[in-house]
Design a protein around this motif. Structure first.
Motif, PDB file in Angstrom:
ATOM      1  N   PHE A 136       2.401  -1.880   3.933  1.00  0.00           N
ATOM      2  CA  PHE A 136       3.704  -1.329   4.296  1.00  0.00           C
ATOM      3  C   PHE A 136       3.727   0.180   4.088  1.00  0.00           C
ATOM      4  O   PHE A 136       4.255   0.917   4.911  1.00  0.00           O
ATOM      5  CB  PHE A 136       4.795  -2.017   3.464  1.00  0.00           C
ATOM      6  N   GLU A 137       3.121   0.635   3.021  1.00  0.00           N
ATOM      7  CA  GLU A 137       3.102   2.065   2.704  1.00  0.00           C
ATOM      8  C   GLU A 137       2.153   2.853   3.606  1.00  0.00           C
ATOM      9  O   GLU A 137       2.256   4.071   3.705  1.00  0.00           O
ATOM     10  CB  GLU A 137       2.705   2.276   1.244  1.00  0.00           C
ATOM     11  N   ASN A 138       1.216   2.158   4.252  1.00  0.00           N
ATOM     12  CA  ASN A 138       0.208   2.831   5.083  1.00  0.00           C
ATOM     13  C   ASN A 138       0.216   2.308   6.516  1.00  0.00           C
ATOM     14  O   ASN A 138      -0.834   2.130   7.127  1.00  0.00           O
ATOM     15  CB  ASN A 138      -1.181   2.630   4.463  1.00  0.00           C
ATOM     16  N   GLN A 139       1.401   2.083   7.064  1.00  0.00           N
ATOM     17  CA  GLN A 139       1.521   1.482   8.390  1.00  0.00           C
ATOM     18  C   GLN A 139       0.852   2.288   9.492  1.00  0.00           C
ATOM     19  O   GLN A 139       0.488   1.747  10.524  1.00  0.00           O
ATOM     20  CB  GLN A 139       2.993   1.280   8.735  1.00  0.00           C
ATOM     21  N   ARG A 140       0.687   3.574   9.305  1.00  0.00           N
ATOM     22  CA  ARG A 140       0.084   4.408  10.347  1.00  0.00           C
ATOM     23  C   ARG A 140      -1.444   4.418  10.283  1.00  0.00           C
ATOM     24  O   ARG A 140      -2.101   5.014  11.133  1.00  0.00           O
ATOM     25  CB  ARG A 140       0.618   5.829  10.243  1.00  0.00           C
ATOM     26  N   SER A 141      -1.994   3.756   9.289  1.00  0.00           N
ATOM     27  CA  SER A 141      -3.446   3.728   9.145  1.00  0.00           C
ATOM     28  C   SER A 141      -3.897   2.302   8.817  1.00  0.00           C
ATOM     29  O   SER A 141      -4.078   1.948   7.651  1.00  0.00           O
ATOM     30  CB  SER A 141      -3.883   4.697   8.039  1.00  0.00           C
ATOM     31  N   LEU A 142      -4.057   1.491   9.867  1.00  0.00           N
ATOM     32  CA  LEU A 142      -4.416   0.092   9.675  1.00  0.00           C
ATOM     33  C   LEU A 142      -5.712  -0.293  10.394  1.00  0.00           C
ATOM     34  O   LEU A 142      -5.942  -1.457  10.701  1.00  0.00           O
ATOM     35  CB  LEU A 142      -3.266  -0.819  10.136  1.00  0.00           C
ATOM     36  N   ALA A 143      -6.564   0.690  10.643  1.00  0.00           N
ATOM     37  CA  ALA A 143      -7.870   0.398  11.240  1.00  0.00           C
ATOM     38  C   ALA A 143      -8.710  -0.385  10.233  1.00  0.00           C
ATOM     39  O   ALA A 143      -8.471  -0.333   9.022  1.00  0.00           O
ATOM     40  CB  ALA A 143      -8.569   1.693  11.633  1.00  0.00           C
ATOM     41  N   ASP A 144      -9.683  -1.112  10.729  1.00  0.00           N
ATOM     42  CA  ASP A 144     -10.505  -1.965   9.868  1.00  0.00           C
ATOM     43  C   ASP A 144     -11.056  -1.252   8.636  1.00  0.00           C
ATOM     44  O   ASP A 144     -10.952  -1.776   7.520  1.00  0.00           O
ATOM     45  CB  ASP A 144     -11.645  -2.599  10.664  1.00  0.00           C
ATOM     46  N   PRO A 145     -11.660  -0.063   8.762  1.00  0.00           N
ATOM     47  CA  PRO A 145     -12.190   0.606   7.564  1.00  0.00           C
ATOM     48  C   PRO A 145     -11.096   0.896   6.523  1.00  0.00           C
ATOM     49  O   PRO A 145     -11.330   0.788   5.322  1.00  0.00           O
ATOM     50  CB  PRO A 145     -12.793   1.901   8.097  1.00  0.00           C
ATOM     51  N   ALA A 146      -9.897   1.239   6.999  1.00  0.00           N
ATOM     52  CA  ALA A 146      -8.793   1.508   6.069  1.00  0.00           C
ATOM     53  C   ALA A 146      -8.392   0.232   5.340  1.00  0.00           C
ATOM     54  O   ALA A 146      -8.121   0.252   4.132  1.00  0.00           O
ATOM     55  CB  ALA A 146      -7.602   2.100   6.811  1.00  0.00           C
ATOM     56  N   LEU A 147      -8.363  -0.895   6.050  1.00  0.00           N
ATOM     57  CA  LEU A 147      -7.991  -2.160   5.411  1.00  0.00           C
ATOM     58  C   LEU A 147      -8.979  -2.533   4.307  1.00  0.00           C
ATOM     59  O   LEU A 147      -8.582  -3.013   3.242  1.00  0.00           O
ATOM     60  CB  LEU A 147      -7.911  -3.276   6.456  1.00  0.00           C
ATOM     61  N   ILE A 148     -10.244  -2.288   4.560  1.00  0.00           N
ATOM     62  CA  ILE A 148     -11.264  -2.569   3.539  1.00  0.00           C
ATOM     63  C   ILE A 148     -11.071  -1.644   2.340  1.00  0.00           C
ATOM     64  O   ILE A 148     -11.179  -2.066   1.188  1.00  0.00           O
ATOM     65  CB  ILE A 148     -12.674  -2.467   4.151  1.00  0.00           C
ATOM     66  N   GLU A 149     -10.745  -0.401   2.608  1.00  0.00           N
ATOM     67  CA  GLU A 149     -10.475   0.545   1.513  1.00  0.00           C
ATOM     68  C   GLU A 149      -9.267   0.097   0.694  1.00  0.00           C
ATOM     69  O   GLU A 149      -9.278   0.134  -0.531  1.00  0.00           O
ATOM     70  CB  GLU A 149     -10.236   1.937   2.076  1.00  0.00           C
ATOM     71  N   TYR A 150      -8.209  -0.359   1.362  1.00  0.00           N
ATOM     72  CA  TYR A 150      -7.019  -0.829   0.649  1.00  0.00           C
ATOM     73  C   TYR A 150      -7.355  -2.045  -0.214  1.00  0.00           C
ATOM     74  O   TYR A 150      -6.872  -2.165  -1.339  1.00  0.00           O
ATOM     75  CB  TYR A 150      -5.899  -1.195   1.618  1.00  0.00           C
ATOM     76  N   ALA A 151      -8.182  -2.931   0.330  1.00  0.00           N
ATOM     77  CA  ALA A 151      -8.587  -4.114  -0.436  1.00  0.00           C
ATOM     78  C   ALA A 151      -9.281  -3.692  -1.726  1.00  0.00           C
ATOM     79  O   ALA A 151      -9.017  -4.250  -2.801  1.00  0.00           O
ATOM     80  CB  ALA A 151      -9.503  -4.993   0.411  1.00  0.00           C
ATOM     81  N   GLN A 152     -10.137  -2.699  -1.624  1.00  0.00           N
ATOM     82  CA  GLN A 152     -10.836  -2.191  -2.801  1.00  0.00           C
ATOM     83  C   GLN A 152      -9.850  -1.564  -3.777  1.00  0.00           C
ATOM     84  O   GLN A 152      -9.925  -1.795  -4.985  1.00  0.00           O
ATOM     85  CB  GLN A 152     -11.900  -1.182  -2.390  1.00  0.00           C
ATOM     86  N   GLN A 153      -8.900  -0.788  -3.262  1.00  0.00           N
ATOM     87  CA  GLN A 153      -7.926  -0.104  -4.117  1.00  0.00           C
ATOM     88  C   GLN A 153      -7.064  -1.067  -4.922  1.00  0.00           C
ATOM     89  O   GLN A 153      -6.666  -0.756  -6.039  1.00  0.00           O
ATOM     90  CB  GLN A 153      -7.035   0.816  -3.282  1.00  0.00           C
ATOM     91  N   ILE A 154      -6.767  -2.232  -4.343  1.00  0.00           N
ATOM     92  CA  ILE A 154      -5.919  -3.187  -5.079  1.00  0.00           C
ATOM     93  C   ILE A 154      -6.730  -4.204  -5.871  1.00  0.00           C
ATOM     94  O   ILE A 154      -6.187  -5.123  -6.450  1.00  0.00           O
ATOM     95  CB  ILE A 154      -4.898  -3.885  -4.155  1.00  0.00           C
ATOM     96  N   GLY A 155      -8.054  -4.009  -5.887  1.00  0.00           N
ATOM     97  CA  GLY A 155      -8.900  -4.820  -6.760  1.00  0.00           C
ATOM     98  C   GLY A 155      -9.401  -6.126  -6.175  1.00  0.00           C
ATOM     99  O   GLY A 155      -9.831  -7.006  -6.921  1.00  0.00           O
ATOM    100  N   LEU A 156      -9.380  -6.264  -4.856  1.00  0.00           N
ATOM    101  CA  LEU A 156      -9.923  -7.482  -4.255  1.00  0.00           C
ATOM    102  C   LEU A 156     -11.445  -7.439  -4.262  1.00  0.00           C
ATOM    103  O   LEU A 156     -12.045  -6.371  -4.321  1.00  0.00           O
ATOM    104  CB  LEU A 156      -9.439  -7.626  -2.811  1.00  0.00           C
ATOM    105  N   ASP A 157     -12.043  -8.602  -4.182  1.00  0.00           N
ATOM    106  CA  ASP A 157     -13.489  -8.722  -4.021  1.00  0.00           C
ATOM    107  C   ASP A 157     -13.782  -8.303  -2.580  1.00  0.00           C
ATOM    108  O   ASP A 157     -13.556  -9.078  -1.640  1.00  0.00           O
ATOM    109  CB  ASP A 157     -13.912 -10.167  -4.274  1.00  0.00           C
ATOM    110  N   THR A 158     -14.252  -7.085  -2.381  1.00  0.00           N
ATOM    111  CA  THR A 158     -14.399  -6.560  -1.019  1.00  0.00           C
ATOM    112  C   THR A 158     -15.485  -7.290  -0.225  1.00  0.00           C
ATOM    113  O   THR A 158     -15.385  -7.379   0.996  1.00  0.00           O
ATOM    114  CB  THR A 158     -14.661  -5.042  -1.025  1.00  0.00           C
TER     115      THR A 158
END
Length: 83
Positions: A3-25
């Motif tokens: 929601f906070e990054n709605q303007r940047s939802l390309a695949d590489p960004a999604l993987i980066e967000y997953a890492q930032q929130i602590g998911l098993d990338t």
């Protein structure tokens, strides 16, 4: 995060967000490629189009869209009024 990054939802960004929130990338990237998740997301999208959803978040209760303030207490009071 999305929601906070709605303007940047390309695949590489999604993987980066997953890492930032602590998911098993590694698992995230594996799951990201699975058709079953793509189909679920696509069906959710189509459902939103059919219901004329204009943005997110959108809340439906008993098949009706709640258009008020979804922050407390208005949303909670609305839900209580349905009991």
């Amino acid at each position: 995060m999305l929601f906070e990054n709605q303007r940047s939802l390309a695949d590489p960004a999604l993987i980066e967000y997953a890492q930032q929130i602590g998911l098993d990338t590694t698992k995230f990237e594996q799951d990201f490629e699975k058709d079953e998740y793509f189909e679920k997301i696509n069906e959710d999208y189509k459902s939103g189009v059919r219901c004329n959803v204009q943005g997110t978040p959108a809340f439906f209760v008993n098949g009706e869209e709640f258009t008020g303030n979804w922050m407390e207490p208005e949303f909670v009071e609305y839900l209580r009024s349905l009991i």
